[in-house]
Design an enzyme around this catalytic site. Structure first.
Site, PDB file in Angstrom:
ATOM      1  N   GLY A 191      26.980  83.235  67.446  1.00 16.44           N
ATOM      2  CA  GLY A 191      27.129  84.669  67.230  1.00 16.44           C
ATOM      3  C   GLY A 191      28.591  85.049  67.029  1.00 16.44           C
ATOM      4  N   CYS A 192      28.830  86.184  66.398  1.00 16.92           N
ATOM      5  CA  CYS A 192      30.196  86.582  66.047  1.00 16.92           C
ATOM      6  C   CYS A 192      31.059  86.855  67.280  1.00 16.92           C
ATOM      7  CB  CYS A 192      30.172  87.787  65.108  1.00 16.92           C
ATOM      8  SG  CYS A 192      29.155  89.170  65.665  1.00 16.92           S
ATOM      9  N   TYR A 193      30.626  87.790  68.131  1.00 17.37           N
ATOM     10  CA  TYR A 193      31.373  88.054  69.359  1.00 17.37           C
ATOM     11  C   TYR A 193      31.474  86.782  70.196  1.00 17.37           C
ATOM     12  CZ  TYR A 193      30.711  93.192  68.855  1.00 17.37           C
ATOM     13  OH  TYR A 193      30.708  94.499  68.448  1.00 17.37           O
ATOM     14  N   ALA A 194      30.355  86.086  70.305  1.00 19.00           N
ATOM     15  CA  ALA A 194      30.295  84.909  71.165  1.00 19.00           C
ATOM     16  C   ALA A 194      31.231  83.813  70.692  1.00 19.00           C
ATOM     17  CB  ALA A 194      28.860  84.389  71.226  1.00 19.00           C
TER      18      ALA A 194
END
Length: 329
Positions: free
Chosen positions: A115-118
């Site tokens: 995931g992007c944030y992750a």
């Protein structure tokens, strides 16, 4: 012979960007459904079982359903949803996680795209937790801002469709205030944390680009690490990586602003350690395109690795090795 690639959900935000990155390549063959067949389970089953590699750009439940349709043992899958990011039997699609992760991805039948944030949060936390500079049980706080494209078609329409009933003119908002954001389990698991981090995401009035920030009070950490030690661990971990770079700590000291859109269109992640030695404080930051390294670019990087191709194939960018402080304005 070219590998047959099927993007299930190619009309969505991530699917369209993956399609754009793969179109025109001679080393892959894109196959797709006619518009009228996209919701036909039999036609989707045929495509999923008839391709060499399927990329799922679907909501979580639809991604699980798509996987259940696959009975061809040769079909490999990259899932861009959050459905399988901590699932048993799936390899986490972050090649830079450790020295062996790219090899695991290369051999995998099932890969869950990070995931992007992750991706940014794990890139900052995992090396520090592994090196015992940040304890696994530390109360970590993560603040982040993304362009509105991360919310998909509905949020894009909310910001861009001035005639739409849900149109908004707000410049910025926090969300996920119930503290149940879907990236949190992924961050906790792959960072090596033993407790959920406190994650505060937000959206700004711009299309794409992301900054993830993790503040640390160095004086409060058990070993009282210095900013230089924090920076050295990150630099060593990502030494030689093509798509993840750590800005020199000296360069970061001269930065007054960080611009979230400056890596748009790339598959790059740029990490900074902003430090104030007088107060023993640092802010760790990750700068990336939420639709690039945070989604479509990452998926193409994983696809390349799975197909035995150079990881950078089709991911050429304007980012140069000398751009050590990209994002400074």
């Amino acid at each position: 012979m070219s590998a047959k690639i099927f993007i299930d959900g190619e009309a969505g935000t991530t699917g369209l960007q993956i399609l754009a990155r793969l179109e025109g390549r001679s080393d892959v063959e894109l196959i797709s459904l006619a518009d009228g067949d996209r919701k036909n389970p039999q036609r989707r089953r045929q495509m999923l079982n008839g391709c060499d590699l399927a990329i799922l750009c679907l909501p979580d439940e639809a991604a699980r359903e798509a996987v259940a349709l696959i009975d061809n043992p040769q079909t490999r899958v990259i899932d861009a949803s959050t459905a399988h990011r901590v699932a048993e039997g799936w390899v986490y699609g972050m090649p830079e996680l450790d020295a062996d992760q790219a090899s695991r991805i290369a051999e995998a039948k099932r890969v869950s795209n990070a995931g992007c944030y992750a991706l940014a949060a794990i890139s900052l936390l995992h090396p520090l937790v592994a090196a015992d500079l940040v304890p696994a049980d530390w109360p970590v706080t993560i603040n982040a801002i993304s362009g509105y494209s991360g919310g998909g078609k509905s949020l894009i329409a909310e910001f861009e469709d001035r005639a739409g009933p849900e149109h908004t003119e707000v410049p910025y908002f926090l969300y996920g205030l119930g503290l149940e954001h879907k990236h949190v389990p992924e961050i906790e698991h792959w960072s090596g944390l033993s407790h959920r981090p406190l994650f505060v995401p937000s959206v700004g009035r711009y299309a794409q680009g992301m900054i993830v920030q993790i503040p640390l009070q160095l004086w409060s950490l058990p070993g009282k690490p210095t900013a230089a030690q924090i920076h050295a661990v990150l630099s060593e971990h990502y030494d030689g990586q093509r798509f993840v770079r750590v800005a020199p700590i000296e360069a970061a000291a001269g930065v007054d602003r960080l611009e979230p859109e400056s890596l748009n269109g790339t598959n790059e992640l740029l990490l900074h350690v902003f430090a104030n030695e007088r107060y023993d404080q640092v802010i760790l930051s990750g700068l990336l395109d939420n639709l690039g390294k945070g989604a479509s670019g990452q998926a193409v990087q994983n696809l390349n690795i799975m197909l035995g191709l150079p990881a950078e194939t089709g991911l050429e960018t304007v980012f140069q090795a000398s751009d050590t402080v990209a994002g400074v304005v």
